[in-house]
Design a protein around this motif. Structure first.
Motif, mmCIF file in Angstrom:
data_model
loop_
_atom_site.group_PDB
_atom_site.id
_atom_site.type_symbol
_atom_site.label_atom_id
_atom_site.label_comp_id
_atom_site.label_asym_id
_atom_site.label_seq_id
_atom_site.Cartn_x
_atom_site.Cartn_y
_atom_site.Cartn_z
ATOM 1 N N TRP A 186 10.519 -4.495 -2.375
ATOM 2 C CA TRP A 186 9.637 -5.193 -3.312
ATOM 3 C C TRP A 186 9.257 -6.502 -2.661
ATOM 4 O O TRP A 186 10.113 -7.252 -2.215
ATOM 5 N N THR A 187 7.975 -6.805 -2.614
ATOM 6 C CA THR A 187 7.526 -8.036 -1.982
ATOM 7 C C THR A 187 6.566 -8.775 -2.902
ATOM 8 O O THR A 187 5.589 -8.202 -3.374
ATOM 9 N N ASP A 188 6.854 -10.051 -3.146
ATOM 10 C CA ASP A 188 5.898 -10.943 -3.795
ATOM 11 C C ASP A 188 5.073 -11.510 -2.665
ATOM 12 O O ASP A 188 5.553 -12.313 -1.872
ATOM 13 N N MET A 189 3.848 -11.025 -2.558
ATOM 14 C CA MET A 189 3.035 -11.402 -1.409
ATOM 15 C C MET A 189 2.268 -12.703 -1.620
ATOM 16 O O MET A 189 1.519 -13.135 -0.769
ATOM 17 N N GLY A 190 2.469 -13.326 -2.749
ATOM 18 C CA GLY A 190 1.889 -14.632 -2.961
ATOM 19 C C GLY A 190 0.420 -14.623 -3.311
ATOM 20 O O GLY A 190 -0.135 -13.645 -3.778
ATOM 21 N N LYS A 191 -0.200 -15.748 -3.071
ATOM 22 C CA LYS A 191 -1.595 -15.968 -3.443
ATOM 23 C C LYS A 191 -2.547 -15.367 -2.418
ATOM 24 O O LYS A 191 -2.209 -15.218 -1.257
ATOM 25 N N ILE A 192 -3.735 -15.037 -2.868
ATOM 26 C CA ILE A 192 -4.777 -14.507 -1.997
ATOM 27 C C ILE A 192 -5.481 -15.694 -1.364
ATOM 28 O O ILE A 192 -6.109 -16.496 -2.067
ATOM 29 N N GLU A 193 -5.344 -15.820 -0.050
ATOM 30 C CA GLU A 193 -5.931 -16.938 0.695
ATOM 31 C C GLU A 193 -5.556 -18.271 0.037
ATOM 32 O O GLU A 193 -6.351 -19.209 0.028
ATOM 33 N N GLN A 194 -4.351 -18.324 -0.535
ATOM 34 C CA GLN A 194 -3.831 -19.518 -1.203
ATOM 35 C C GLN A 194 -4.732 -19.985 -2.342
ATOM 36 O O GLN A 194 -4.744 -21.154 -2.709
ATOM 37 N N GLY A 195 -5.496 -19.062 -2.928
ATOM 38 C CA GLY A 195 -6.436 -19.399 -3.995
ATOM 39 C C GLY A 195 -5.749 -19.593 -5.340
ATOM 40 O O GLY A 195 -4.726 -18.987 -5.636
ATOM 41 N N ALA A 196 -6.338 -20.447 -6.158
ATOM 42 C CA ALA A 196 -5.817 -20.695 -7.503
ATOM 43 C C ALA A 196 -5.951 -19.438 -8.355
ATOM 44 O O ALA A 196 -6.855 -18.630 -8.160
ATOM 45 N N SER A 197 -5.044 -19.244 -9.288
ATOM 46 C CA SER A 197 -5.074 -18.139 -10.260
ATOM 47 C C SER A 197 -5.088 -16.767 -9.588
ATOM 48 O O SER A 197 -5.762 -15.855 -10.051
ATOM 49 N N THR A 198 -4.355 -16.614 -8.473
ATOM 50 C CA THR A 198 -4.254 -15.319 -7.798
ATOM 51 C C THR A 198 -2.786 -14.980 -7.565
ATOM 52 O O THR A 198 -1.955 -15.871 -7.420
ATOM 53 N N ALA A 217 13.912 7.508 15.429
ATOM 54 C CA ALA A 217 12.558 7.567 14.883
ATOM 55 C C ALA A 217 12.575 8.546 13.723
ATOM 56 O O ALA A 217 13.448 9.412 13.629
ATOM 57 N N GLY A 218 11.611 8.390 12.826
ATOM 58 C CA GLY A 218 11.537 9.280 11.679
ATOM 59 C C GLY A 218 10.124 9.406 11.147
ATOM 60 O O GLY A 218 9.240 8.612 11.473
ATOM 61 N N VAL A 219 9.935 10.433 10.315
ATOM 62 C CA VAL A 219 8.646 10.680 9.683
ATOM 63 C C VAL A 219 8.897 11.132 8.254
ATOM 64 O O VAL A 219 9.897 11.788 7.968
ATOM 65 N N GLY A 220 8.003 10.759 7.339
ATOM 66 C CA GLY A 220 8.169 11.126 5.932
ATOM 67 C C GLY A 220 7.014 10.653 5.074
ATOM 68 O O GLY A 220 5.880 10.571 5.536
ATOM 69 N N GLN A 221 7.329 10.303 3.833
ATOM 70 C CA GLN A 221 6.320 9.892 2.851
ATOM 71 C C GLN A 221 6.625 8.506 2.306
ATOM 72 O O GLN A 221 7.786 8.102 2.216
ATOM 73 N N VAL A 222 5.577 7.794 1.922
ATOM 74 C CA VAL A 222 5.708 6.514 1.235
ATOM 75 C C VAL A 222 4.940 6.602 -0.078
ATOM 76 O O VAL A 222 3.886 7.233 -0.163
ATOM 77 N N ARG A 223 5.497 5.994 -1.112
ATOM 78 C CA ARG A 223 4.827 5.807 -2.405
ATOM 79 C C ARG A 223 4.796 4.302 -2.610
ATOM 80 O O ARG A 223 5.844 3.655 -2.680
ATOM 81 N N ALA A 224 3.600 3.745 -2.662
ATOM 82 C CA ALA A 224 3.465 2.291 -2.786
ATOM 83 C C ALA A 224 2.671 1.944 -4.034
ATOM 84 O O ALA A 224 1.776 2.685 -4.435
ATOM 85 N N SER A 225 3.007 0.823 -4.637
ATOM 86 C CA SER A 225 2.250 0.337 -5.791
ATOM 87 C C SER A 225 1.897 -1.134 -5.570
ATOM 88 O O SER A 225 2.704 -1.909 -5.068
ATOM 89 N N MET A 226 0.671 -1.471 -5.943
ATOM 90 C CA MET A 226 0.197 -2.838 -5.804
ATOM 91 C C MET A 226 -0.243 -3.363 -7.160
ATOM 92 O O MET A 226 -0.891 -2.665 -7.923
ATOM 93 N N ASP A 227 0.142 -4.583 -7.435
ATOM 94 C CA ASP A 227 -0.296 -5.302 -8.625
ATOM 95 C C ASP A 227 -0.839 -6.633 -8.120
ATOM 96 O O ASP A 227 -0.086 -7.458 -7.609
ATOM 97 N N ALA A 228 -2.150 -6.817 -8.209
ATOM 98 C CA ALA A 228 -2.787 -8.029 -7.693
ATOM 99 C C ALA A 228 -3.916 -8.444 -8.618
ATOM 100 O O ALA A 228 -4.597 -7.596 -9.191
ATOM 101 N N GLN A 229 -4.084 -9.767 -8.760
ATOM 102 C CA GLN A 229 -5.159 -10.266 -9.616
ATOM 103 C C GLN A 229 -5.718 -11.566 -9.079
ATOM 104 O O GLN A 229 -5.005 -12.358 -8.473
ATOM 105 N N ALA A 230 -6.992 -11.753 -9.316
ATOM 106 C CA ALA A 230 -7.674 -13.018 -9.055
ATOM 107 C C ALA A 230 -8.361 -13.389 -10.365
ATOM 108 O O ALA A 230 -9.491 -12.993 -10.614
ATOM 109 N N HIS A 231 -7.644 -14.073 -11.226
ATOM 110 C CA HIS A 231 -8.142 -14.414 -12.562
ATOM 111 C C HIS A 231 -9.315 -15.393 -12.481
ATOM 112 O O HIS A 231 -9.408 -16.210 -11.575
#
Length: 179
Positions: A48-60, A89-103
């Motif tokens: 789980w990663t909190d990737m922070g603000k989008i381009e350090q923009g306000a309300s993102t 080395a390995g191979v398999g599947q990833v399931r990813a979810s993104m929650d992002a907003q620029a209010h």
């Protein structure tokens, strides 16, 4: 362990600007079979990663979660006593979810709410979506034999998820409530 997703550019063409990842707790569980010098294992990892603000923009904000299920082949280097360096080395599947907003935000100079400049107006200003993709990983590690049946492993993994695409018009939380 600790992990971080790679920084992103333009989050699926929904947002203008780069998103920088921050390290967070990563959990991994694997089970396998020791063939001698080689080991085979099935490994599941969550990050789980909190990737922070989008381009350090306000309300993102941006959050990303990835769950992988990967089959690995590991090669152990012998003749190091209780220490056992290995690569794999390995191979398999990833399931990813993104929650992002620029209010939108209040502009005191005009007295109005304005669209966040980090948002691409034609795509909407939020992503709450999941995607699956093929994944692969490279592993380098060092094991220490605590006993004949217990080994402490420390490792580095590079995981590649290929191309994940998140739909800005799909809300998986609403879809989950319907089923």
């Amino acid at each position: 362990g600790v992990g971080a997703h790679t920084d992103m550019d333009h989050a699926g063409s929904v947002f203008n600007g780069d998103i920088e990842s921050e390290a967070n707790v990563a959990m991994s569980l694997g089970a396998g079979y020791d063939l001698g010098t080689w080991r085979l294992e099935l490994d599941g990892t969550s990050l789980w990663t909190d990737m922070g603000k989008i381009e350090q923009g306000a309300s993102t904000f941006t959050k990303l979660r990835s769950n992988t299920l990967i089959v690995n082949a590991l090669y152990d280097f012998d003749d190091f006593g209780k220490f056992a360096p290995y690569v794999g080395a390995g191979v398999g599947q990833v399931r990813a979810s993104m929650d992002a907003q620029a209010h939108s935000f209040f502009d005191p100079s005009s007295g109005n709410y304005v669209m966040n400049p980090r948002c691409v107006a034609t795509q909407g200003c939020s992503v709450d979506s999941k995607d699956n993709a093929w994944a692969w990983q490279l592993i380098a590690g060092l094991g220490y034999d605590i006993s004949d049946r217990l080994t402490w492993d420390t490792q580095y993994r590079y995981q590649d998820f290929g191309k994940l695409e998140f739909d800005p018009n799909y809300d998986y939380k609403k879809d989950r409530k319907r089923s």
